[in-house]
Design a protein around this motif. Structure first.
Motif, PDB file in Angstrom:
ATOM      1  N   TYR A   1      18.227  40.917 -49.552  1.00 44.78           N
ATOM      2  CA  TYR A   1      18.352  40.344 -50.889  1.00 44.78           C
ATOM      3  C   TYR A   1      19.633  40.776 -51.599  1.00 44.78           C
ATOM      4  CZ  TYR A   1      17.459  39.577 -55.837  1.00 44.78           C
ATOM      5  OH  TYR A   1      17.579  39.199 -57.152  1.00 44.78           O
TER       6      TYR A   1
ATOM      7  N   HIS B   1      19.609  34.807 -53.924  1.00 43.90           N
ATOM      8  CA  HIS B   1      18.635  34.747 -52.828  1.00 43.90           C
ATOM      9  C   HIS B   1      17.356  34.019 -53.271  1.00 43.90           C
ATOM     10  CE1 HIS B   1      15.172  36.390 -50.564  1.00 43.90           C
ATOM     11  NE2 HIS B   1      16.007  36.576 -49.558  1.00 43.90           N
ATOM     12  N   PRO B   2      16.843  33.053 -52.496  1.00 39.76           N
ATOM     13  CA  PRO B   2      17.355  32.560 -51.207  1.00 39.76           C
ATOM     14  C   PRO B   2      18.122  31.242 -51.308  1.00 39.76           C
ATOM     15  CG  PRO B   2      15.119  31.805 -51.483  1.00 39.76           C
ATOM     16  CD  PRO B   2      15.484  32.529 -52.761  1.00 39.76           C
TER      17      PRO B   2
ATOM     18  N   SER C   1      26.696  28.451 -47.055  1.00 37.62           N
ATOM     19  CA  SER C   1      27.061  29.468 -46.066  1.00 37.62           C
ATOM     20  C   SER C   1      28.567  29.698 -45.988  1.00 37.62           C
ATOM     21  CB  SER C   1      26.533  29.064 -44.681  1.00 37.62           C
ATOM     22  OG  SER C   1      27.065  27.809 -44.281  1.00 37.62           O
TER      23      SER C   1
ATOM     24  N   GLU D   1      20.655  38.116 -44.256  1.00 34.88           N
ATOM     25  CA  GLU D   1      21.069  39.302 -45.010  1.00 34.88           C
ATOM     26  C   GLU D   1      19.976  39.691 -46.011  1.00 34.88           C
ATOM     27  OE1 GLU D   1      23.687  41.200 -44.877  1.00 34.88           O
ATOM     28  OE2 GLU D   1      25.432  40.095 -44.152  1.00 34.88           O
TER      29      GLU D   1
ATOM     30  N   ALA E   1      21.985  33.951 -43.930  1.00 34.37           N
ATOM     31  CA  ALA E   1      20.753  33.980 -44.720  1.00 34.37           C
ATOM     32  C   ALA E   1      19.789  35.076 -44.303  1.00 34.37           C
ATOM     33  CB  ALA E   1      20.050  32.624 -44.648  1.00 34.37           C
TER      34      ALA E   1
ATOM     35  N   GLY F   1      21.468  30.239 -52.129  1.00 36.09           N
ATOM     36  CA  GLY F   1      22.875  30.550 -52.368  1.00 36.09           C
ATOM     37  C   GLY F   1      23.733  29.316 -52.560  1.00 36.09           C
TER      38      GLY F   1
ATOM     39  N   TYR G   1      21.373  26.994 -43.651  1.00 39.83           N
ATOM     40  CA  TYR G   1      21.093  28.397 -43.340  1.00 39.83           C
ATOM     41  C   TYR G   1      20.300  28.598 -42.052  1.00 39.83           C
ATOM     42  CZ  TYR G   1      22.458  29.128 -48.218  1.00 39.83           C
ATOM     43  OH  TYR G   1      23.138  29.155 -49.410  1.00 39.83           O
TER      44      TYR G   1
ATOM     45  N   TRP H   1      23.188  39.048 -50.955  1.00 39.20           N
ATOM     46  CA  TRP H   1      23.491  37.667 -51.318  1.00 39.20           C
ATOM     47  C   TRP H   1      24.408  37.646 -52.548  1.00 39.20           C
ATOM     48  CZ3 TRP H   1      20.686  32.868 -49.818  1.00 39.20           C
ATOM     49  CH2 TRP H   1      19.990  33.026 -48.610  1.00 39.20           C
ATOM     50  N   GLN H   2      24.894  36.467 -52.922  1.00 34.67           N
ATOM     51  CA  GLN H   2      25.831  36.348 -54.040  1.00 34.67           C
ATOM     52  C   GLN H   2      25.192  36.821 -55.341  1.00 34.67           C
ATOM     53  OE1 GLN H   2      26.009  32.349 -52.939  1.00 34.67           O
ATOM     54  NE2 GLN H   2      28.193  32.310 -52.500  1.00 34.67           N
TER      55      GLN H   2
ATOM     56  N   TRP I   1      29.748  36.442 -50.224  1.00 31.56           N
ATOM     57  CA  TRP I   1      28.770  36.992 -49.291  1.00 31.56           C
ATOM     58  C   TRP I   1      29.135  36.555 -47.877  1.00 31.56           C
ATOM     59  CZ3 TRP I   1      23.756  34.364 -47.716  1.00 31.56           C
ATOM     60  CH2 TRP I   1      23.881  32.982 -47.716  1.00 31.56           C
TER      61      TRP I   1
ATOM     62  N   THR J   1      20.639  38.554 -57.560  1.00 31.79           N
ATOM     63  CA  THR J   1      21.360  37.656 -56.663  1.00 31.79           C
ATOM     64  C   THR J   1      20.736  36.262 -56.631  1.00 31.79           C
ATOM     65  OG1 THR J   1      20.115  38.008 -54.592  1.00 31.79           O
ATOM     66  CG2 THR J   1      21.758  39.678 -55.188  1.00 31.79           C
TER      67      THR J   1
END
Length: 327
Positions: A208, A189-190, A195, A206, A204, A192, A67, A211-212, A200, A187
């Motif tokens: 909160y 975050h952080p 990338s 983005e 990184a 994931g 990330y 995120w996925q 998503w 999600t």
């Protein structure tokens, strides 16, 4: 961290063997006495000065390599607090908790709850573990001291409430989706899936909510570790991906959202009564898995994907032989 809503333990014990036919009870806890050490233990800010490893722990190099600098910014957007205390005679059990201070003001918004209570319809005292509607919270019960070469662990679990479908076959009920509250974003975050993974942008930086999602979508799932053997001492709650290559033996439940299953089978599930397999998508999404881990394919994965280990499932449908691709 393994997300869940609430569960109740009725009892917990471990035994040792002097030979193949005799077992001796060493410790037992029925949760009929107060958690006297809980109040004496305080929440401490996690500084990560002594990580479990340098790769997939919360500050691991894998996340930084994939990330970039944005990962540090994402990790620094909140504070994590931890708390541990002993349970039972001679403190033979240790409870290890983790909680998030979302705005870093020194106040934990939703602390995980461990308490002893009486189930009114059962007149039975139980240990309740509740992450208090924050899926980033965590709780682990572990043996305080190292176990011997041969041992048995037994516990009675009265109820789990952490995802899957209800009796009507719906993944959405009681104001929740697969066990997660409908309110707000839920999600990864952080930490994931990588990338280059789905769900998503892979950036990184983005916010909160971008995120996925763990609640729905291609990575929507809930889960609970019933019992696990890991390859390091004194485990404490960490990010979910960390456990994927530090656990050696596991009994767990994996409640996928239908979005994650999609048009696939979702895996194979053993029907212990018939000895035959059926598709996960035709299950209650509350399957119980028993499996052992293979060694990770790489300890330093390329950017874009996660490190991990193969999973070999053990069921009565295959005669107890460890097999991949089933549950």
């Amino acid at each position: 961290m393994c997300p869940l809503s609430k569960l109740f333990f009725l009892s917990f014990c471990w035994l040792v063997s002097s030979n193949a036919s005799e077992w001796t009870l060493m410790h037992e806890e029925d949760f009929t006495t107060p958690l006297s050490n809980e109040g004496a233990s305080s929440w401490e800010l996690e500084t990560y000065e002594t990580p479990f490893d340098s790769i997939m722990d919360d500050t691991g190099t894998w996340y930084k390599n994939d990330y970039g600098p944005s990962f540090n910014d994402a990790l620094d957007s909140f504070h994590t607090y931890r708390k541990e205390f002993k349970i039972g005679k001679e403190g033979w059990l240790t409870a290890s908790l983790s909680a998030r201070d979302w705005d870093k003001d020194g106040v934990i918004e939703n602390k995980p709850i461990l308490k002893i209570e009486t189930l009114h319809d059962k007149q039975q005292q139980v240990l309740t573990i509740d992450v208090n509607n924050d899926h980033t919270g965590g709780a682990i019960l572990r043996s305080t001291n190292a176990l011997p070469d041969e041992y048995r662990i037994e516990y009675k679990l009265f109820m789990l409430d952490f995802g899957g479908t209800n009796r009507d076959g719906s993944i959405e009920y009681d104001g929740r989706i697969n066990g997660y509250s409908e309110e707000g974003c839920k999600t990864q975050h952080p930490w994931g899936e990588g990338s280059n993974s789905r769900g998503w942008s892979g950036d990184a930086s983005e916010p909160y909510c971008n995120w996925q999602s763990v609640r729905e979508g291609p990575y929507g799932y809930n889960g609970f570790h019933f019992l696990s053997i890991v390859d390091f001492p004194d485990p404490a709650p960490r990010n979910n991906h960390f456990w994927h290559y530090r656990r050696k033996v596991l009994m767990d439940s994996f409640s996928q959202h239908p979005d994650r299953v999609g048009d696939s089978s979702g895996g194979k599930v053993c029907n212990a009564e018939t000895g035959e397999y059926y598709d996960y998508r035709d299950s209650s999404f509350r399957t119980v898995n028993m499996w052992v881990s293979g060694l990770p394919g790489t300890w330093q994965p390329n950017p874009g994907g996660l490190t991990g280990s193969s999973q070999w499932f053990i069921t009565s449908c295959n005669g107890g032989v460890a097999t991949r691709g089933i549950q």
